[in-house]
Enzyme design. Structure first.
Site, short mmCIF file in Angstrom:
data_model
loop_
_atom_site.label_atom_id
_atom_site.label_comp_id
_atom_site.label_asym_id
_atom_site.label_seq_id
_atom_site.Cartn_x
_atom_site.Cartn_y
_atom_site.Cartn_z
N SER A 6 0.85 -1.19 0.00
CA SER A 6 0.00 0.00 0.00
C SER A 6 0.88 1.24 0.00
CB SER A 6 -0.90 0.02 1.23
OG SER A 6 -1.43 1.32 1.40
N HIS A 31 -1.04 -1.22 -4.51
CA HIS A 31 -2.33 -0.96 -3.84
C HIS A 31 -2.47 0.54 -3.56
CE1 HIS A 31 -5.80 -2.26 -1.38
NE2 HIS A 31 -5.43 -1.31 -0.53
N ASP A 33 -4.91 3.44 -1.97
CA ASP A 33 -6.04 3.69 -1.07
C ASP A 33 -6.65 5.06 -1.34
OD1 ASP A 33 -6.10 1.32 0.67
OD2 ASP A 33 -4.07 1.93 1.20
N HIS A 64 -8.35 0.68 -4.21
CA HIS A 64 -9.27 0.38 -3.11
C HIS A 64 -10.03 1.67 -2.78
CE1 HIS A 64 -9.47 -0.71 1.51
NE2 HIS A 64 -10.66 -0.58 0.97
N MET A 135 -11.11 -6.59 5.03
CA MET A 135 -10.35 -5.64 5.86
C MET A 135 -10.00 -6.30 7.20
SD MET A 135 -9.97 -3.00 4.03
CE MET A 135 -9.02 -2.11 5.27
N ASP A 173 -6.32 -6.95 3.92
CA ASP A 173 -5.71 -5.61 3.98
C ASP A 173 -5.75 -5.08 5.40
OD1 ASP A 173 -4.94 -2.97 3.58
OD2 ASP A 173 -6.61 -2.47 2.25
C1 DX5 Z 1 -6.38 1.12 5.44
C2 DX5 Z 1 -5.86 0.79 4.05
C3 DX5 Z 1 -4.68 -0.09 4.02
C4 DX5 Z 1 -3.47 0.37 4.79
C5 DX5 Z 1 -2.62 -0.82 5.12
O1 DX5 Z 1 -7.59 1.76 5.29
O2 DX5 Z 1 -6.86 0.19 3.27
O3 DX5 Z 1 -4.34 -0.42 2.67
O4 DX5 Z 1 -2.73 1.33 4.11
O5 DX5 Z 1 -1.56 -0.38 5.90
P1 DX5 Z 1 -0.89 -1.32 7.01
O6 DX5 Z 1 -0.31 -2.48 6.26
O7 DX5 Z 1 0.15 -0.45 7.61
O8 DX5 Z 1 -1.96 -1.73 7.96
ZN ZN Z 2 -6.38 -0.63 1.24
#
Ligand code: DX5
Ligand code: ZN
Length: 213
Positions: A6, A31, A33, A64, A135, A173
């Site tokens: 991400s 990825h 966000d 996402h 999630m 995720d």
């Molecule tokens: C949270 C996001 C994730 C996040 C993951 O809303 O969808 O993609 O960036 O980050 P980590 O791996 O640090 O939890």
């Molecule tokens: Zn995400």
């Protein structure tokens, strides 16, 4: 295991460099966000910045959406030709119509479930999507603690997928690291998203991606 780092955990002052680093480090997807400040209490990036990400990336984008108006955002990001666009089922009144729209744009549709949403709620959509994203944190921020009930959820989703659409991928995720990746693999997860584990790994991005793989 496919790995989708991400970019939320990247250094946005050096975004192109940090996108190139994950692609060179062997990631499978990039990825992205997208947060609108309404569906989640955070705001991230729009199509101007994501087009710069697409230019720097040599791997396909996995967008996402964490937004209220999914259709509007699908239209905004479709010209960037991502591999996947995923939307939250909690925010969509007409998921089947939206899935058809995403596919008609040449993009692979995916559904996202928040930590509390049961996999059975999307049983009758499974045959129409290419991936389900579970999630394992509350959406909105990187660096949160892994919610371990996602493991049982992935197992339940896997048995539904085997009945309805065995080609559909399972992605997880949030809070993913080398401490929980084996549980996810055993549960039947195909793709993991990892932000802080990849970008903040003391031995660097490639070591982190290799550890997850
Ligand atoms: C949270 C996001 C994730 C996040 C993951 O809303 O969808 O993609 O960036 O980050 P980590 O791996 O640090 O939890
Ligand atoms: Zn995400």
């Amino acid at each position: 295991m496919q790995v989708a780092p991400s970019i939320l955990s990247a250094d946005f002052g050096h975004l192109a460099r940090d996108v190139e680093a994950i692609c060179e480090g062997g990631c499978d997807l990039v990825h992205v966000d997208v947060m609108d400040g309404h569906f989640v209490p955070n705001l991230t990036i729009g199509p101007v910045v994501v087009s710069a990400v697409a230019k720097a990336a040599t791997k396909p984008l996995d967008i996402h959406l964490m937004v209220e108006n999914n259709t509007f955002f699908v239209d905004l990001f479709a010209p960037l030709k991502p591999a996947f666009i995923s939307f939250h089922i909690e925010e969509e009144k007409h998921p089947h119509r939206l899935i058809q729209k995403i596919r008609s744009l040449g993009i692979r549709p995916a559904i996202v479930l928040n930590p509390h949403t049961p996999p059975e709620s999307i049983e009758f959509l499974l045959e129409d999507v290419d991936m389900v994203l579970l999630m394992s944190v509350n959406p909105g921020f990187g660096g949160q603690k892994f919610i371990s009930s996602v493991v049982e959820k992935a197992q339940r989703l896997k048995s539904l997928i085997e009945k309805k659409n065995p080609k559909c991928l399972i992605e997880v995720d949030g809070g993913v690291s080398d401490q929980n990746i084996h549980l996810l693999k055993e549960a039947g997860v195909d793709v993991v998203v990892a932000g802080s584990f990849v970008y903040k790994h003391p031995k660097g991005i490639k070591t982190a991606i290799d550890a997850l793989k």
